[in-house]
Enzyme design. Structure first.
Site, PDB file in Angstrom:
ATOM      1  N   ASP A  13      30.262  44.850   8.711  1.00 47.72           N
ATOM      2  CA  ASP A  13      31.409  43.952   8.598  1.00 47.72           C
ATOM      3  C   ASP A  13      31.948  43.828   7.182  1.00 47.72           C
ATOM      4  O   ASP A  13      31.285  44.195   6.231  1.00 47.72           O
ATOM      5  CB  ASP A  13      30.926  42.534   8.953  1.00 47.72           C
ATOM      6  CG  ASP A  13      31.120  42.210  10.402  1.00 47.72           C
ATOM      7  OD1 ASP A  13      31.727  43.031  11.100  1.00 47.72           O
ATOM      8  OD2 ASP A  13      30.659  41.136  10.813  1.00 47.72           O
ATOM      9  N   LYS A  37      36.605  42.787   9.731  1.00 48.75           N
ATOM     10  CA  LYS A  37      37.743  42.001  10.210  1.00 48.75           C
ATOM     11  C   LYS A  37      38.102  41.030   9.111  1.00 48.75           C
ATOM     12  O   LYS A  37      37.251  40.402   8.527  1.00 48.75           O
ATOM     13  CB  LYS A  37      37.364  41.206  11.457  1.00 48.75           C
ATOM     14  CG  LYS A  37      37.210  42.062  12.685  1.00 48.75           C
ATOM     15  CD  LYS A  37      36.931  41.211  13.886  1.00 48.75           C
ATOM     16  CE  LYS A  37      35.469  40.864  13.986  1.00 48.75           C
ATOM     17  NZ  LYS A  37      35.118  40.100  15.170  1.00 48.75           N
ATOM     18  N   MET A  92      35.440  29.069   7.586  1.00 45.32           N
ATOM     19  CA  MET A  92      36.771  29.612   7.929  1.00 45.32           C
ATOM     20  C   MET A  92      37.851  28.525   7.923  1.00 45.32           C
ATOM     21  O   MET A  92      38.759  28.562   8.758  1.00 45.32           O
ATOM     22  CB  MET A  92      36.735  30.252   9.329  1.00 45.32           C
ATOM     23  CG  MET A  92      35.779  31.396   9.448  1.00 45.32           C
ATOM     24  SD  MET A  92      35.546  31.924  11.157  1.00 45.32           S
ATOM     25  CE  MET A  92      34.393  30.707  11.763  1.00 45.32           C
TER      26      MET A  92
HETATM   27  C1  LIG Z   1      33.344  34.785  10.681  1.00 44.48           C
HETATM   28  S1  LIG Z   1      32.508  33.615   9.690  1.00 44.48           S
HETATM   29  C2  LIG Z   1      30.965  34.393   9.544  1.00 44.48           C
HETATM   30  C3  LIG Z   1      29.879  33.449   9.208  1.00 44.48           C
HETATM   31  C4  LIG Z   1      28.532  34.147   9.056  1.00 44.48           C
HETATM   32  N1  LIG Z   1      28.046  34.605  10.328  1.00 44.48           N
HETATM   33  C5  LIG Z   1      27.496  33.264   8.391  1.00 44.48           C
HETATM   34  O1  LIG Z   1      26.475  32.942   9.000  1.00 44.48           O
HETATM   35  O2  LIG Z   1      27.714  32.900   7.237  1.00 44.48           O
HETATM   36  C6  LIG Z   1      33.263  33.918   8.144  1.00 44.48           C
HETATM   37  C7  LIG Z   1      33.289  32.683   7.255  1.00 44.48           C
HETATM   38  O3  LIG Z   1      32.006  32.470   6.677  1.00 44.48           O
HETATM   39  C8  LIG Z   1      32.164  31.900   5.400  1.00 44.48           C
HETATM   40  N2  LIG Z   1      31.528  32.796   4.433  1.00 44.48           N
HETATM   41  C9  LIG Z   1      30.807  33.898   4.695  1.00 44.48           C
HETATM   42  N3  LIG Z   1      30.293  34.430   3.566  1.00 44.48           N
HETATM   43  C10 LIG Z   1      30.717  33.626   2.565  1.00 44.48           C
HETATM   44  C11 LIG Z   1      30.517  33.608   1.161  1.00 44.48           C
HETATM   45  N4  LIG Z   1      29.783  34.537   0.548  1.00 44.48           N
HETATM   46  N5  LIG Z   1      31.085  32.621   0.442  1.00 44.48           N
HETATM   47  C12 LIG Z   1      31.820  31.661   1.031  1.00 44.48           C
HETATM   48  N6  LIG Z   1      32.050  31.627   2.354  1.00 44.48           N
HETATM   49  C13 LIG Z   1      31.504  32.579   3.106  1.00 44.48           C
HETATM   50  C14 LIG Z   1      33.648  31.725   5.152  1.00 44.48           C
HETATM   51  O4  LIG Z   1      33.999  30.434   5.573  1.00 44.48           O
HETATM   52  C15 LIG Z   1      34.209  32.771   6.069  1.00 44.48           C
HETATM   53  O5  LIG Z   1      35.539  32.466   6.433  1.00 44.48           O
END
Ligand SMILES: C[S@@+](CC[C@H](N)C(=O)[O-])C[C@H]1O[C@@H](n2cnc3c(N)ncnc32)[C@H](O)[C@@H]1O
Length: 380
Positions: free
Chosen positions: A38, A59, A174
């Protein structure tokens, strides 16, 4: 012969810092024939499966490379060919990661699978931003919420009435595009407009940035700074603890990218030191250690080592090259019996000791000239 059945590992790759993937996740990744990864999974992990086929299905908002059905098909198709598939997902696969949907498809298709949890970004961002999500003096309740509801939905599925006041700390994933609405709804449903808010982007990476405000002003601050996703929104009194607990993004070299010009083999140690001080090391070796055009002179000396009074080694590289060449004659450290060994500094001495030998002489100023002065002092 019957084909061996394939298998899919749904692996949480963690939030970005490559050190935050689990050992089990790495182990499964290394077995993979195919890696499906991803946007938020750190691409550095791909090096763990050098021979595997890599498929990017990232995505991003407004940029859907692969619809979810295609990803599901891809996983099933590869597994049916008997392959081990590592499905690498940012954070944790079962936290807002559609891992549940992918797993259900695999069950339906009769494909063997395992889920390897990852450090979800909220947990990691909280730690790296210095925001303990629970604290006995501030809150004992915590909620993870999606801030990205399907825009097609007329009515929000979030029960703002309950959300606003029933939990101490709220973390929105998100939520950046919806930040204004989130703040408005929380205040409209009873949350104090002065409730502290922190927005953390690219958490755990050298690009991590944090913006702190409250429910009444964070939207203005985010707009003012042009603060972009991926980011998490932390809401609650615990955000105030960051003032005392910040440790990651206030290290002396944080935010600095440093070119490391040492040889590739030696860049690692130096890079780790830079990382510990908060910098992002970028390997750019401008020195390459290559064998000499001719070994004739060295070989001649090696064959009469008993005649040599002093061997001067001026670097770690010199130590390694010397012993490597010595071993081509079937010789080892014993060939230096009776020869004094001088080194330029402690690192060279350390390298020498790895070969079981202590230096007789070491320069005081860690320079080749210093070795000569020392030898003169000893009357050599
Ligand atoms: C589709 S979700 C996936 C979440 C992922 N499965 C998790 O457990 O962190 C994507 C969202 O996760 C958050 N996110 C993921 N990695 C991040 C990071 N390194 N820093 C800040 N937000 C992050 C943001 O809010 C982003 O829009």
């Amino acid at each position: 012969m019957a084909q061996k059945p394939g298998k899919v590992y749904l692996i949480g790759a963690g939030p970005g810092d490559p050190g935050l993937m689990t050992l089990k996740g790495l182990e499964c990744l290394r077995q993979a024939d195919v890696v499906v990864y991803d946007y938020l999974a750190n691409p550095a992990f791909l090096e763990e499966a050098p021979a595997a086929e890599k498929v990017y299905v990232g995505k991003r908002k407004g940029l859907h490379h692969h619809p979810q059905e295609k990803i599901n098909e891809l996983l099933i198709e590869h597994a049916r060919q008997g392959k081990v598939v590592a499905r690498l997902k940012g954070g944790d696969p079962f936290v807002f990661g559609r891992g549940g949907e992918e797993a259900l498809e695999l069950v339906e298709a009769g494909i063997d699978f395992e889920v390897v949890p990852g450090v979800t970004s909220a947990v990691a961002a909280a730690a790296y931003a210095g925001i303990p999500m629970t604290h006995r003096d501030h809150t004992t309740t915590l909620g993870f919420i999606t801030g990205h509801e399907d825009p097609a939905k007329k009515l929000s599925r979030l029960d703002w009435e309950k959300l606003s006041t029933s939990m101490g700390t709220l973390v929105f994933y998100m939520g950046m595009a919806n930040l204004e609405n989130i703040c408005e709804q929380l205040v409209a449903h009873g949350r104090d407009p002065q409730t502290p808010v922190a927005v953390v982007r690219w958490a755990t990476t050298p690009r991590q940035e944090t913006l702190v405000g409250d429910l009444s002003n964070i939207v203005r601050k985010v707009r003012g700074e042009g603060f972009k996703p991926p980011a998490l929104i932390f809401i609650g009194e615990v955000v105030g603890l960051r003032k005392s607990l910040r440790w990651f993004d206030n290290r002396p070299l944080f935010g600095k990218r440093v070119l490391v010009t040492r040889t590739a083999a030696q860049a690692g140690v130096f890079g780790s030191l830079l990382q510990a001080a908060g910098a992002e090391p970028i390997a750019c070796p401008v020195i390459e250690i290559i064998p000499p055009k001719s070994y004739a002179e060295l070989d001649a000396a090696l064959q009469q080592l008993t005649e040599i009074d002093v061997l001067i080694l001026t670097s770690v590289n010199a130590v390694e090259a010397f012993f490597q060449r010595l071993s081509t004659f079937g010789l080892d450290v014993r060939a230096l019996f009776g020869t004094q060994v001088a080194v330029v500094g402690p690192k060279t001495a350390e390298a020498l000791q790895q070969h079981g030998l202590r230096p007789d002489v070491m320069a005081d100023d860690y320079r080749a000239e210093g070795v000569i002065s020392k030898l003169k002092e000893r009357g050599v």
